[in-house]
Design a protein around this motif. Structure first.
Motif, PDB file in Angstrom:
ATOM      1  N   GLY A   1       3.103   5.182  -9.396  1.00  0.00           N
ATOM      2  CA  GLY A   1       3.784   3.974  -9.825  1.00  0.00           C
ATOM      3  C   GLY A   1       4.541   3.303  -8.702  1.00  0.00           C
ATOM      4  N   TRP A   2       4.968   2.088  -8.994  1.00  0.00           N
ATOM      5  CA  TRP A   2       5.824   1.308  -8.100  1.00  0.00           C
ATOM      6  C   TRP A   2       7.136   1.014  -8.826  1.00  0.00           C
ATOM      7  N   TYR A   3       8.231   1.222  -8.115  1.00  0.00           N
ATOM      8  CA  TYR A   3       9.558   0.836  -8.568  1.00  0.00           C
ATOM      9  C   TYR A   3      10.126  -0.146  -7.545  1.00  0.00           C
TER      10      TYR A   3
ATOM     11  N   TYR B   1       9.373   0.844  -3.951  1.00  0.00           N
ATOM     12  CA  TYR B   1       9.162   2.267  -3.724  1.00  0.00           C
ATOM     13  C   TYR B   1       7.899   2.744  -4.440  1.00  0.00           C
ATOM     14  N   CYS B   2       7.200   3.605  -3.768  1.00  0.00           N
ATOM     15  CA  CYS B   2       6.053   4.304  -4.341  1.00  0.00           C
ATOM     16  C   CYS B   2       6.570   5.610  -4.956  1.00  0.00           C
ATOM     17  N   ILE B   3       6.044   5.982  -6.101  1.00  0.00           N
ATOM     18  CA  ILE B   3       6.492   7.187  -6.780  1.00  0.00           C
ATOM     19  C   ILE B   3       5.284   7.907  -7.352  1.00  0.00           C
TER      20      ILE B   3
ATOM     21  N   ASN C   1       7.622  17.470 -11.279  1.00  0.00           N
ATOM     22  CA  ASN C   1       8.027  17.018  -9.945  1.00  0.00           C
ATOM     23  C   ASN C   1       7.827  15.520  -9.802  1.00  0.00           C
ATOM     24  N   ILE C   2       8.791  14.868  -9.186  1.00  0.00           N
ATOM     25  CA  ILE C   2       8.710  13.446  -8.876  1.00  0.00           C
ATOM     26  C   ILE C   2       9.001  13.265  -7.396  1.00  0.00           C
TER      27      ILE C   2
ATOM     28  N   SER D   1       0.835  -1.186   0.000  1.00  0.00           N
ATOM     29  CA  SER D   1       0.000   0.000   0.000  1.00  0.00           C
ATOM     30  C   SER D   1       0.876   1.244   0.000  1.00  0.00           C
ATOM     31  N   CYS D   2       0.374   2.299  -0.598  1.00  0.00           N
ATOM     32  CA  CYS D   2       1.066   3.587  -0.605  1.00  0.00           C
ATOM     33  C   CYS D   2       0.049   4.670  -0.279  1.00  0.00           C
TER      34      CYS D   2
END
Length: 117
Positions: A35-37, A94-96, A104-105, A21-22
């Motif tokens: 996204g997920w990395y 990681y959540c992004i 912006n990121i 979860s994020c």
């Protein structure tokens, strides 16, 4: 500034499942591309799955058919359902986010997923 907080990582046996979860801050989550990395030891960070403002999804070939990304714009949440996990899925996830219309990121702090018997 957007703050992201991942949760749900842990240790799972091969073939098992986890849901990440994020949680995102801000009042315009519906305008965040998400996204997920992941980054495995000794490897570069790689994209796992993304979901746009409009709900379009994209997956890395290595997770297609096993992982599902989703979002809940009411709760300001994004999820990654991971099934049929394999040892090669072991990584920090990681959540992004990239808010729509900006360059912006923002990254979360990451959550560890370990797949091992």
């Amino acid at each position: 500034q957007v703050q992201l907080l991942e949760s749900g990582g842990g240790l799972v046996q091969p073939g098992g499942s986890l849901r990440l979860s994020c949680a995102a801050s801000g009042s315009t989550f519906n305008l965040y591309n998400m996204g997920w990395y992941r980054q495995a030891p000794g490897k570069q960070r790689e994209s796992v799955a993304t979901i746009t403002v409009g709900g379009s999804t994209h997956y890395a070939d290595s997770v297609k058919g096993r992982f599902t990304i989703s979002r809940d714009n009411v709760k300001n949440m994004m999820y990654l359902q991971m099934n049929s996990l394999q040892p090669e899925d072991t990584a920090v996830y990681y959540c992004i986010t990239n808010p729509l219309g900006t360059t912006n990121i923002y990254w979360g702090q990451g959550t560890q997923v370990t797949v091992s018997s």
